[in-house]
Design a protein around this motif. Sequence first.
Motif, short mmCIF file in Angstrom:
data_model
loop_
_atom_site.label_atom_id
_atom_site.label_comp_id
_atom_site.label_asym_id
_atom_site.label_seq_id
_atom_site.Cartn_x
_atom_site.Cartn_y
_atom_site.Cartn_z
N GLY A 1 32.01 -6.91 17.13
CA GLY A 1 32.71 -6.73 18.61
C GLY A 1 32.01 -5.46 19.28
N GLU A 2 31.31 -4.48 18.58
CA GLU A 2 31.14 -3.29 19.17
C GLU A 2 29.90 -3.16 19.87
OE1 GLU A 2 31.41 0.10 17.18
OE2 GLU A 2 33.66 -0.27 16.16
N ARG A 3 28.85 -4.26 19.30
CA ARG A 3 27.58 -4.16 19.90
C ARG A 3 26.70 -2.88 19.52
NH1 ARG A 3 23.84 -4.65 23.90
NH2 ARG A 3 22.41 -6.42 24.01
N ALA A 4 26.76 -2.40 18.57
CA ALA A 4 26.16 -1.15 18.33
C ALA A 4 24.79 -1.12 18.50
CB ALA A 4 26.36 -0.71 16.71
N VAL A 5 24.17 -0.11 19.56
CA VAL A 5 22.85 0.01 19.78
C VAL A 5 22.24 1.33 19.18
CG1 VAL A 5 20.98 -0.24 21.76
CG2 VAL A 5 23.14 -1.55 21.63
N GLY A 6 21.20 1.09 18.52
CA GLY A 6 20.67 2.30 17.99
C GLY A 6 19.08 2.54 18.34
N PHE A 7 18.52 3.81 18.09
CA PHE A 7 17.14 4.09 18.04
C PHE A 7 16.31 3.19 19.46
CE2 PHE A 7 18.42 3.79 13.65
CZ PHE A 7 18.06 4.86 13.19
N GLY A 8 16.99 3.81 20.52
CA GLY A 8 16.34 3.36 21.48
C GLY A 8 16.30 2.10 22.07
N GLY A 9 17.31 1.03 21.33
CA GLY A 9 17.31 -0.40 21.77
C GLY A 9 16.35 -1.21 20.84
N MET A 10 15.81 -0.54 19.58
CA MET A 10 15.15 -1.01 18.79
C MET A 10 16.09 -1.86 17.64
SD MET A 10 12.26 1.12 17.33
CE MET A 10 10.94 1.63 18.55
N ILE A 11 17.36 -1.26 17.48
CA ILE A 11 18.23 -1.91 16.60
C ILE A 11 19.61 -2.48 17.54
CG2 ILE A 11 20.06 -1.89 14.81
CD1 ILE A 11 17.37 -1.86 13.66
N VAL A 12 19.75 -3.68 17.70
CA VAL A 12 21.15 -4.31 18.69
C VAL A 12 21.77 -4.95 17.50
CG1 VAL A 12 21.78 -5.50 20.46
CG2 VAL A 12 19.72 -4.33 20.65
N LYS A 13 22.99 -4.32 16.98
CA LYS A 13 23.71 -4.98 16.06
C LYS A 13 24.96 -5.84 16.90
CE LYS A 13 23.62 -4.78 11.44
NZ LYS A 13 22.71 -5.45 10.72
#
Lengths: 479, 99, 169
Positions: free
Chosen positions: A58-70
Motif C-alpha cells: 500500500g505504500e507504492r514506494a518509488v525509487g531511482f527516479g521512477g525506475m523502480i515502482v514497488k
Amino acid sequence: MAPIFQDVNLYCLLPELVLLTGAVVLLFVRGAGRGSAALPVAATTVIVALAAVPLLWGERAVGFGGMIVKDNGALLAQALLLITALVSFAAAADALPERKNNGEYYSLLLFSLVGMGIMTAAGDLLVIFLGMEILALSLYVLVGFLKVVRAGMEGAVKYFLLGSVASAVFLLGLALTYGATGSTQLVAFTAPATMPALLPAAAVLLVVGLGFKIAAPPFHMWAPDVYEGAPISVATYISVAPKIAAFVVLLRLAGESAGPGREALTGAFVFMSVAGMAVGNLAALRQTSLVRMLAYSGIAQAAYILIGLPALSAGGAAAVSFYLLVYMFMNLGAFASLAHLSRRRTGTLRIDDLAGLASRAPGHAFALAVFMIALTGIPPTGGFFAKFYVFKAGIQAGYLGVVLVAVVATVVSCFYYLRVVMVMYGEEGGAGLRGLPAGVTMLGAAIGVMVVMTILTGILPERFLQAASAAFPLLAAGM
Amino acid sequence: MTLYHFLGLGLLLFAIGAAGFVIRNNAVVLLLCIEIMLNAVNLILASFARYLYGAEGQIFIFIIMTVAAAEAAVGLGIVIALHRGHGTLAMNRIKDLKG
Amino acid sequence: METAIFWGLSFCAVAAALAVVFLRQAVNGVMSLLALMLVMAGLYLLLGAQLVALFQLIVYAGAVLVLFVLVVMLLNLERKPARPLLYPGKPAVASLLALCGAGFAAILRWAPPPGGGPMGGAVKPAPPIEQLAIDLFTERLLIFELTSVLLLAAAVGAIVMSRKAGDLS
C-alpha cells in the motif's frame, strides 16, 4: 560540480536486498544434503523477504527516479514468486540428489528471485531487461545443474540458446523504442513520439521477446525439453515463477501503450494466444510422458491468460492476476505431485505408470485429480472461475473469436487432463510406481495446501478477484 | 550520411545473425550468431544517440556489452559441459528428448 | 569522404557477418566475428562515439572473443567440424528471415526522410566522457548496480557449469 543524485531509495528494494544477501551468504555454506545449512538458510531468507511484502504493502514506494515502482501489483507478484520458491525448495529437499542439494543451487535460485523482483517492479525497459537477464542466467545453469544427466544438458543448451535470442529480440525492441521516443521509460509509450512509425515494430518485438518467458509462440519450443531435462524441483519453479513475472511486465506494457503501438500490441497478443492454444493443446494430446503433457498444457494455459491482456478496459488486469494466482496453485500442485511421485526414479514418468494409483495412494491420487480438474477448468475448482473471468473480459472487449477458439481448446484439453484421472481411478495395477514414501513430508504438506487453495479459489472466487483488482487499481480504473 | 543508413545496416546485420541462428548446426556458431545480433542492436542504439538524442544511448551500449560478456561466459560454460556429456556440438545429434 | 568510409565499412561488416554464418569451421567463424568487431569499432568512430569504440575493442575483441577462441581450442573443434553444416530442414525459414531483413534495410535506405528535421543528417554533438560518467552514476545508478548483480550471478553460474561433474570444492 554536478548535483549528487538524491533518489537512492533502497527501501523500495527491501525484499531484493534480503534475497541478495541470502544469495551471497549461501555461496559460503559448505556441504550438501541433509546435514548442510543450505536449505534452512535459503528458506529463512525467502521467509524474511516474504515478511517484507506486507511492510511495503500500500505504500507504492518509488525509487531511482521512477525506475523502480514497488506498487501493490509488484508486491502481489513478489509474494506469489516467493511462495513458488518455497514449494520448489520442498521439492528440492525431496528430489535432488544429496550431493547436489548444496548452497550453489539455492544461491542461484535466490538470484533468479532477485531478477524477477526487479522485473515486476521496473518502470524502465532497461531495468526490465537487466532483471530478465539475472533471472535467465541463473535459470540456464539450474536447468543443467545435474550435469551427469544427458537430458539435463540438452535442456540447458536449448533453453540458453533460445533464451539468448529472445533477449536479443527484446533488446531490438528496446532500441527501437528508444529511437521512437527518446526514452526507455514505460511512461514514454504514451508521450508523443519523435518517430512514431517505429513504435508498432518496437512493441511487437518487446512482447515477442517476453513471450519466451511464458512459453508463448514463437518462442515456446523449449518448454517440453527443459521441463523433462531439468531437475524436477527446477521444472516446478520454471513452470510457474517466470510466467508470473513476465505477465506482470506484459500487464504494465499493455497498460502504458497508446496509439499505433497499442494496435500492434493487441495484434501480437491475439496471435500469440491463438497460436499457443493450438500448439499447446494439439501437442499435449499426443504425449505419453506426464511432464511433457504438463509442459504443453502450460503453453496452452499461458495462451488463455493472454486473452485478458488486450481486454484491460473490461477488467482484464484483475482477471489476469486472478488467473495467475489460480495457475500458481494448480500448476505448482501438479508439478509438486509429479516431483513426489517420480522421486528417486530414473527416466520420465509416463501417464500409464499412474494406473491404479487410487488404490495404492488414495491421497496423492485425489490431489492430482483435483489439479487436473482445475487445469481443465471444471467447477468447483478455481480453474473454472479463472477461465470464466478471462473469457468474460475478452468477450466484453470484443474478442469473441479468440474466446470461441479458447472454448474449443478447453473442450479438447478435457481429453488429456481427464485421461490422467481415468488412468488413476479406472485402471488397475501399474507396474511403474513402487515404494512411494510413507508419512508426511514437507512436499506432501505443500501439496495439501495447494489442494485446499485450488478448491478455495473456486468456492470464494469473488474475494480473491477483489484482492487481485485491488492490486492493480491503476490498470483497472485507467484503461 | 543519415540516420537511415546506419539503421538499415544495423537491421541487416540483425537479420543475418537471426538467419544464421536458424540455419547453423554447431552450438558455438549459434553463440557467435547471437553476438552478431547484439552488436547490431548496439549499432542501432549508437546511431539513435548520434542523430536524435545524445549521450544516453551510449550508456545503454555499455550495459549491453556487459550483458553480452556475461551471457557468453555462461553460454560457453554450458557448451563445455555439453561437449563433455555428449561428445558433440551438432545440434541435430543432440536430441534424446522428444515427443 | 565520410560517405566512402561508411560504405566501405558497411560492406566489410556485412561480409564478415556472412562469413560467420557460412564458414564451416568454428574457429574461422570466431575470427570473422573478430573482424566484425573491429569494423564495428570503426563505425562507432564514424558515429562520434569514441568511448564506445574503445570499449568495443577492449571488452569485445579483447575479452569475449578471446574466451571464444579459448573454448574452441579447448574442445578441439577444428578436427571434426559439425556435420551437417546447416540444421536440417531450416534453410527455407532462414532465407525468409534474411529477405525480410534485406527488404527492411532497403526500405529504410531509400525512404525519404520525413520533412527534413532531425533525419536530414544533422547530428548531436558527441557528449564528453565526463557527461557520460555523470549520467551513469547519478540518473542511471540503479542500472549500474544491477549490472554488478548480473555479473555476480553469471560468475557463479559459469563456475558451476564448467566444473567437472564429480568435483565439488
